[in-house]
Scaffold this motif. Structure first.
Motif, PDB file in Angstrom:
ATOM      1  N   LEU A 173       0.860  -1.192   0.000  1.00  0.00           N
ATOM      2  CA  LEU A 173       0.000   0.000   0.000  1.00  0.00           C
ATOM      3  C   LEU A 173       0.893   1.239   0.000  1.00  0.00           C
ATOM      4  N   LEU A 174       0.667   2.123  -0.975  1.00  0.00           N
ATOM      5  CA  LEU A 174       1.470   3.344  -1.086  1.00  0.00           C
ATOM      6  C   LEU A 174       0.602   4.545  -0.753  1.00  0.00           C
ATOM      7  N   GLU A 175       1.000   5.320   0.240  1.00  0.00           N
ATOM      8  CA  GLU A 175       0.214   6.480   0.686  1.00  0.00           C
ATOM      9  C   GLU A 175       1.130   7.704   0.654  1.00  0.00           C
ATOM     10  N   LYS A 176       0.654   8.771   0.021  1.00  0.00           N
ATOM     11  CA  LYS A 176       1.554   9.922  -0.158  1.00  0.00           C
ATOM     12  C   LYS A 176       1.766  10.736   1.119  1.00  0.00           C
ATOM     13  N   GLU A 177       0.792  10.709   2.023  1.00  0.00           N
ATOM     14  CA  GLU A 177       0.917  11.497   3.269  1.00  0.00           C
ATOM     15  C   GLU A 177       1.522  10.641   4.384  1.00  0.00           C
ATOM     16  N   HIS A 178       1.785  11.334   5.521  1.00  0.00           N
ATOM     17  CA  HIS A 178       2.119  10.598   6.745  1.00  0.00           C
ATOM     18  C   HIS A 178       0.929  10.708   7.675  1.00  0.00           C
ATOM     19  N   GLY A 223     -15.090  14.165   6.680  1.00  0.00           N
ATOM     20  CA  GLY A 223     -15.914  12.977   6.411  1.00  0.00           C
ATOM     21  C   GLY A 223     -16.008  12.110   7.645  1.00  0.00           C
ATOM     22  N   GLU A 224     -16.706  12.632   8.690  1.00  0.00           N
ATOM     23  CA  GLU A 224     -16.532  12.045  10.026  1.00  0.00           C
ATOM     24  C   GLU A 224     -17.675  11.186  10.527  1.00  0.00           C
ATOM     25  N   SER A 225     -18.792  11.188   9.793  1.00  0.00           N
ATOM     26  CA  SER A 225     -19.949  10.447  10.278  1.00  0.00           C
ATOM     27  C   SER A 225     -20.061   9.121   9.536  1.00  0.00           C
ATOM     28  N   GLY A 258       4.334   8.408   2.803  1.00  0.00           N
ATOM     29  CA  GLY A 258       5.263   9.369   2.184  1.00  0.00           C
ATOM     30  C   GLY A 258       5.675   8.945   0.790  1.00  0.00           C
ATOM     31  N   TRP A 259       4.935   8.034   0.183  1.00  0.00           N
ATOM     32  CA  TRP A 259       5.228   7.569  -1.183  1.00  0.00           C
ATOM     33  C   TRP A 259       4.078   7.971  -2.104  1.00  0.00           C
ATOM     34  N   THR A 260       4.383   8.789  -3.110  1.00  0.00           N
ATOM     35  CA  THR A 260       3.360   9.253  -4.053  1.00  0.00           C
ATOM     36  C   THR A 260       3.455   8.434  -5.337  1.00  0.00           C
ATOM     37  N   ALA A 262     -12.274  25.130   2.834  1.00  0.00           N
ATOM     38  CA  ALA A 262     -13.213  25.056   1.698  1.00  0.00           C
ATOM     39  C   ALA A 262     -12.777  23.944   0.767  1.00  0.00           C
ATOM     40  N   THR A 263     -13.766  23.183   0.258  1.00  0.00           N
ATOM     41  CA  THR A 263     -13.449  22.176  -0.756  1.00  0.00           C
ATOM     42  C   THR A 263     -14.576  22.090  -1.779  1.00  0.00           C
ATOM     43  N   GLY A 264     -14.208  21.948  -3.047  1.00  0.00           N
ATOM     44  CA  GLY A 264     -15.227  21.899  -4.104  1.00  0.00           C
ATOM     45  C   GLY A 264     -15.194  20.577  -4.848  1.00  0.00           C
ATOM     46  N   ASP A 265     -15.507  20.597  -6.135  1.00  0.00           N
ATOM     47  CA  ASP A 265     -15.462  19.404  -7.005  1.00  0.00           C
ATOM     48  C   ASP A 265     -16.312  18.268  -6.493  1.00  0.00           C
ATOM     49  N   PHE A 266     -17.528  18.574  -6.180  1.00  0.00           N
ATOM     50  CA  PHE A 266     -18.398  17.556  -5.610  1.00  0.00           C
ATOM     51  C   PHE A 266     -19.035  16.674  -6.671  1.00  0.00           C
ATOM     52  N   SER A 267     -19.424  15.513  -6.267  1.00  0.00           N
ATOM     53  CA  SER A 267     -20.306  14.638  -7.037  1.00  0.00           C
ATOM     54  C   SER A 267     -19.821  14.368  -8.455  1.00  0.00           C
ATOM     55  N   GLY A 316     -13.966   3.288  -3.563  1.00  0.00           N
ATOM     56  CA  GLY A 316     -14.186   4.507  -2.773  1.00  0.00           C
ATOM     57  C   GLY A 316     -14.341   5.724  -3.663  1.00  0.00           C
ATOM     58  N   ASP A 317     -13.794   6.851  -3.204  1.00  0.00           N
ATOM     59  CA  ASP A 317     -13.911   8.096  -3.972  1.00  0.00           C
ATOM     60  C   ASP A 317     -13.194   7.999  -5.318  1.00  0.00           C
ATOM     61  N   ALA A 318     -12.298   7.053  -5.473  1.00  0.00           N
ATOM     62  CA  ALA A 318     -11.632   6.890  -6.772  1.00  0.00           C
ATOM     63  C   ALA A 318     -12.558   6.198  -7.774  1.00  0.00           C
ATOM     64  N   PHE A 365     -25.846  12.282   2.994  1.00  0.00           N
ATOM     65  CA  PHE A 365     -26.279  11.112   3.764  1.00  0.00           C
ATOM     66  C   PHE A 365     -25.089  10.332   4.371  1.00  0.00           C
ATOM     67  N   SER A 366     -23.930  10.969   4.447  1.00  0.00           N
ATOM     68  CA  SER A 366     -22.747  10.360   5.105  1.00  0.00           C
ATOM     69  C   SER A 366     -22.417   8.979   4.543  1.00  0.00           C
ATOM     70  N   THR A 367     -22.454   8.837   3.244  1.00  0.00           N
ATOM     71  CA  THR A 367     -22.260   7.508   2.646  1.00  0.00           C
ATOM     72  C   THR A 367     -20.810   7.227   2.264  1.00  0.00           C
ATOM     73  N   GLY A 368     -19.936   8.273   2.261  1.00  0.00           N
ATOM     74  CA  GLY A 368     -18.613   8.144   1.651  1.00  0.00           C
ATOM     75  C   GLY A 368     -17.743   7.036   2.226  1.00  0.00           C
ATOM     76  N   VAL A 369     -17.551   7.037   3.534  1.00  0.00           N
ATOM     77  CA  VAL A 369     -16.637   6.051   4.130  1.00  0.00           C
ATOM     78  C   VAL A 369     -17.233   4.652   3.981  1.00  0.00           C
ATOM     79  N   PHE A 370     -18.561   4.558   4.168  1.00  0.00           N
ATOM     80  CA  PHE A 370     -19.186   3.242   4.020  1.00  0.00           C
ATOM     81  C   PHE A 370     -18.981   2.712   2.598  1.00  0.00           C
ATOM     82  N   LEU A 371     -19.251   3.542   1.593  1.00  0.00           N
ATOM     83  CA  LEU A 371     -19.099   3.070   0.205  1.00  0.00           C
ATOM     84  C   LEU A 371     -17.641   2.727  -0.104  1.00  0.00           C
TER      85      LEU A 371
HETATM   86  P1  FAD Z   1      -9.610   9.027   1.025  1.00  0.00           P
HETATM   87  O1  FAD Z   1     -10.090   8.867   2.406  1.00  0.00           O
HETATM   88  O2  FAD Z   1      -9.623  10.403   0.457  1.00  0.00           O
HETATM   89  O3  FAD Z   1      -8.152   8.436   0.937  1.00  0.00           O
HETATM   90  C1  FAD Z   1      -7.390   8.531  -0.243  1.00  0.00           C
HETATM   91  C2  FAD Z   1      -5.923   8.518   0.135  1.00  0.00           C
HETATM   92  O4  FAD Z   1      -5.156   8.374  -1.061  1.00  0.00           O
HETATM   93  C3  FAD Z   1      -5.457   9.791   0.802  1.00  0.00           C
HETATM   94  O5  FAD Z   1      -4.912   9.510   2.069  1.00  0.00           O
HETATM   95  C4  FAD Z   1      -4.443  10.374  -0.160  1.00  0.00           C
HETATM   96  O6  FAD Z   1      -3.377  11.015   0.488  1.00  0.00           O
HETATM   97  C5  FAD Z   1      -3.986   9.148  -0.926  1.00  0.00           C
HETATM   98  N1  FAD Z   1      -3.483   9.427  -2.286  1.00  0.00           N
HETATM   99  C6  FAD Z   1      -4.082  10.176  -3.241  1.00  0.00           C
HETATM  100  N2  FAD Z   1      -3.339  10.200  -4.368  1.00  0.00           N
HETATM  101  C7  FAD Z   1      -2.245   9.430  -4.107  1.00  0.00           C
HETATM  102  C8  FAD Z   1      -1.109   9.069  -4.881  1.00  0.00           C
HETATM  103  N3  FAD Z   1      -0.937   9.490  -6.128  1.00  0.00           N
HETATM  104  N4  FAD Z   1      -0.174   8.275  -4.319  1.00  0.00           N
HETATM  105  C9  FAD Z   1      -0.328   7.831  -3.034  1.00  0.00           C
HETATM  106  N5  FAD Z   1      -1.380   8.153  -2.260  1.00  0.00           N
HETATM  107  C10 FAD Z   1      -2.337   8.934  -2.790  1.00  0.00           C
HETATM  108  N6  FAD Z   1     -18.117  10.546   4.251  1.00  0.00           N
HETATM  109  C11 FAD Z   1     -18.777   9.971   5.255  1.00  0.00           C
HETATM  110  O7  FAD Z   1     -18.842   8.731   5.320  1.00  0.00           O
HETATM  111  N7  FAD Z   1     -19.392  10.719   6.232  1.00  0.00           N
HETATM  112  C12 FAD Z   1     -19.374  12.068   6.207  1.00  0.00           C
HETATM  113  O8  FAD Z   1     -19.905  12.709   7.114  1.00  0.00           O
HETATM  114  C13 FAD Z   1     -18.700  12.712   5.121  1.00  0.00           C
HETATM  115  N8  FAD Z   1     -18.661  14.056   5.048  1.00  0.00           N
HETATM  116  C14 FAD Z   1     -17.938  14.641   4.031  1.00  0.00           C
HETATM  117  C15 FAD Z   1     -17.891  16.036   3.947  1.00  0.00           C
HETATM  118  C16 FAD Z   1     -17.168  16.638   2.914  1.00  0.00           C
HETATM  119  C17 FAD Z   1     -17.151  18.139   2.805  1.00  0.00           C
HETATM  120  C18 FAD Z   1     -16.461  15.838   1.984  1.00  0.00           C
HETATM  121  C19 FAD Z   1     -15.647  16.473   0.884  1.00  0.00           C
HETATM  122  C20 FAD Z   1     -16.510  14.453   2.074  1.00  0.00           C
HETATM  123  C21 FAD Z   1     -17.256  13.848   3.065  1.00  0.00           C
HETATM  124  N9  FAD Z   1     -17.333  12.463   3.151  1.00  0.00           N
HETATM  125  C22 FAD Z   1     -18.056  11.885   4.160  1.00  0.00           C
HETATM  126  C23 FAD Z   1     -16.713  11.588   2.154  1.00  0.00           C
HETATM  127  C24 FAD Z   1     -15.490  10.846   2.695  1.00  0.00           C
HETATM  128  O9  FAD Z   1     -14.565  11.763   3.196  1.00  0.00           O
HETATM  129  C25 FAD Z   1     -14.875  10.030   1.576  1.00  0.00           C
HETATM  130  O10 FAD Z   1     -15.889   9.377   0.855  1.00  0.00           O
HETATM  131  C26 FAD Z   1     -13.884   8.970   2.111  1.00  0.00           C
HETATM  132  O11 FAD Z   1     -12.795   9.569   2.724  1.00  0.00           O
HETATM  133  C27 FAD Z   1     -13.426   8.076   0.948  1.00  0.00           C
HETATM  134  O12 FAD Z   1     -12.398   7.219   1.361  1.00  0.00           O
HETATM  135  P2  FAD Z   1     -11.269   6.771   0.328  1.00  0.00           P
HETATM  136  O13 FAD Z   1     -10.430   5.796   1.050  1.00  0.00           O
HETATM  137  O14 FAD Z   1     -11.899   6.394  -0.961  1.00  0.00           O
HETATM  138  O15 FAD Z   1     -10.460   8.122   0.020  1.00  0.00           O
END
Ligand code: FAD
Length: 436
Positions: A30-35, A42-44, A125-127, A270-275, A290-292, A300-306
């Motif tokens: 697993l490669l993660e760019k941050e530490h 996305g806390e609920s 720390g690996w991008t 602030a964050t944009g680019d929704f949906s 996930g978000d990818a 509806f707080s679905t992000g982390v679950f999905l």
């Molecule tokens: P992420 O959690 O974003 O993780 C992706 C990881 O990939 C990051 O750590 C990033 O550093 C890493 N990464 C990216 N590019 C690279 C690369 N090139 N090389 C290495 N690493 C890389 N969801 C909920 O469930 N409940 C909520 O209440 C909620 N509220 C939200 C409110 C807002 C305003 C927003 C914007 C989102 C919200 N979400 C919520 C959505 C939720 O945050 C995401 O759906 C969730 O984090 C998705 O998890 P993920 O693992 O797919 O992506």
């Protein structure tokens, strides 16, 4: 050295996939760019995360981390004239009844460490800068903070890069939802007024005429508060995020009641680019999770679950393909279908939420609700995606009612006008609370 799977990103999606595969005895990188720990919004969570936590073997660690318990969700109009409280325990079709409110820095770190402890090789720390995939194998290039570049090979690639959308952007697959061009302003506060007792853990959604706030309790003293609004309104306002955020919450009696003693603990973000979604969720030996795969407005707080739901499915498919020695292409097609279906379920709810007919039916359910429509909606909002026909026909009927109501009203119209009553009085007298 060839890995069984490489995962891009260590958020909840990436760490879930890594843990499943590592626990199945697979060689995972697993490669993660941050530490970690790092801030993430996305806390609920949803109750159906719990089934996945059990399978990952992480439930005990989560229980000892002391996260806030969430038993329901509340929907209020900005003037408190209507309130709907959904309680997961009372939903007839809801199998998991409790969820968590989490500070993501702590939660994501715990999950990532769990992947490591389960046997995955995790490099922070690996991008990832490049990936190629064909029928035979995956090649990934990544760079660490010192500038060192390495190339890795694997049988499968799981893209869990979140809204960074690494492979989707590489292949130009991203489609932004045309009607949901939103922006969110948010921050952490102390002194937010949450309910007392069991409802203290509820997520509160405060619906304005064309925007909404969330209030999420994180610890005894800290809460997350954010607003989701039209990008256009934000641009036209010509105010800093802090000024605009404050102006908006002060315009609502309900929000004034909740926020009168609140103090910010950080600058408003602030964050944009929704949906958006990617037109394809798979490629040769590649799965996007996930978000990818796609990102939905967070109402509806679905992000982390999905993210965890898709990660689980992706990991099981990869494990099976590795066991049978094929490229899993048929299973990948099924995966794509299933994830698009899940995204569409919630997409339809999110789109509805921004329309009046949906809101009017949603916050004014029939008190007896003989068809148990609310039970089906509660189950869906808890994360029930495998509920079958009993949920399906009720969801369908709910949307038929919304359509009928749009042409011939069947419940009273909602009013968002903020009257001059003190906020506390508005909350106490006007709110009609339906506890289901
Ligand atoms: P992420 O959690 O974003 O993780 C992706 C990881 O990939 C990051 O750590 C990033 O550093 C890493 N990464 C990216 N590019 C690279 C690369 N090139 N090389 C290495 N690493 C890389 N969801 C909920 O469930 N409940 C909520 O209440 C909620 N509220 C939200 C409110 C807002 C305003 C927003 C914007 C989102 C919200 N979400 C919520 C959505 C939720 O945050 C995401 O759906 C969730 O984090 C998705 O998890 P993920 O693992 O797919 O992506």
């Amino acid at each position: 050295m060839k890995y069984d799977a490489i995962i891009i990103g260590g958020g909840p999606g990436g760490s879930t996939a890594a843990t499943y595969l590592a626990r199945a005895g697979r060689k995972v990188l697993l490669l993660e760019k941050e530490h970690f720990p790092r801030f993430h919004i996305g806390e609920s969570l949803l109750p159906y995360n719990n089934g996945i936590f059990e399978e990952l073997g992480v439930s005990d660690k989560l229980a000892s981390a002391g996260f806030h318990k969430k038993y329901g969700a509340q929907f209020h109009l900005s003037n408190s004239s209507k309130t709907l409280k959904l309680c997961f325990r009372k939903g007839k079709y809801t199998r998991h009844i409790m969820s968590l409110q989490v500070e993501r820095s702590k939660f994501d770190h715990l999950l990532l460490n769990h992947s490591r402890e389960s046997g995955a090789e995790v490099r922070e720390g690996w991008t990832v800068t490049k990936s190629t995939n064909d029928q035979q194998q995956i090649t990934v290039t990544a760079r660490d903070e010192s500038g060192k570049v390495e190339t890795f090979e694997a049988h499968f690639l799981i893209d869990a890069s979140g809204r960074g959308n690494f492979t989707g952007n590489q292949e130009n697959l991203r489609e932004i939802h045309p009607h949901l061009k939103k922006i969110s302003l948010f921050g952490h506060f102390e002194g937010v007024r949450f309910d007392e007792g069991e409802s203290r853990g509820d997520t509160c959604v405060i619906r304005f005429e064309n925007k909404w706030f969330w209030l999420i309790p994180l610890t005894e003293s800290k809460g997350s508060v954010g607003v989701v609004m039209e990008q256009e309104e934000f641009i036209k306002a010509r105010q800093t995020p802090t000024e605009l955020f404050e102006r908006i919450w002060k315009s609502s009696s309900h929000m004034r009641h909740r926020m009168e003693n609140a103090r910010p603990l950080m600058d408003i973000q602030a964050t944009g680019d929704f949906s958006y979604y990617n037109r394809k969720l798979i490629g040769p030996r590649l799965l996007r999770i996930g978000d990818a795969a796609g990102f939905l407005d967070p109402i509806f707080s679905t992000g982390v679950f999905l993210a965890m739901y898709s990660a689980r499915m992706a990991a099981l498919i990869v494990d099976k393909a590795l066991a049978t020695g094929n490229d899993g292409s048929k299973a990948l097609i099924k995966y794509e279908k299933k994830i698009f279906k899940a995204l569409n379920y919630y997409w339809e709810m999110v789109e509805g939420f921004y329309t009046r007919p949906f809101m009017e039916i949603f916050v004014q359910p029939q008190p007896r609700d003989r068809a148990r429509l609310v039970d089906a909606i509660v189950a869906l909002l808890a994360g029930e995606l495998e509920g079958g026909w009993k949920i399906e026909w009720r969801r369908w009927l709910f949307f038929i009612l919304v359509k009928i109501h749009a042409r011939r009203p069947i419940v009273p119209p909602l009013s968002f006008a903020d009257d001059a009553m003190p906020a506390e009085a508005v909350c106490a007298t006007n709110a009609r609370q339906i506890s289901l």
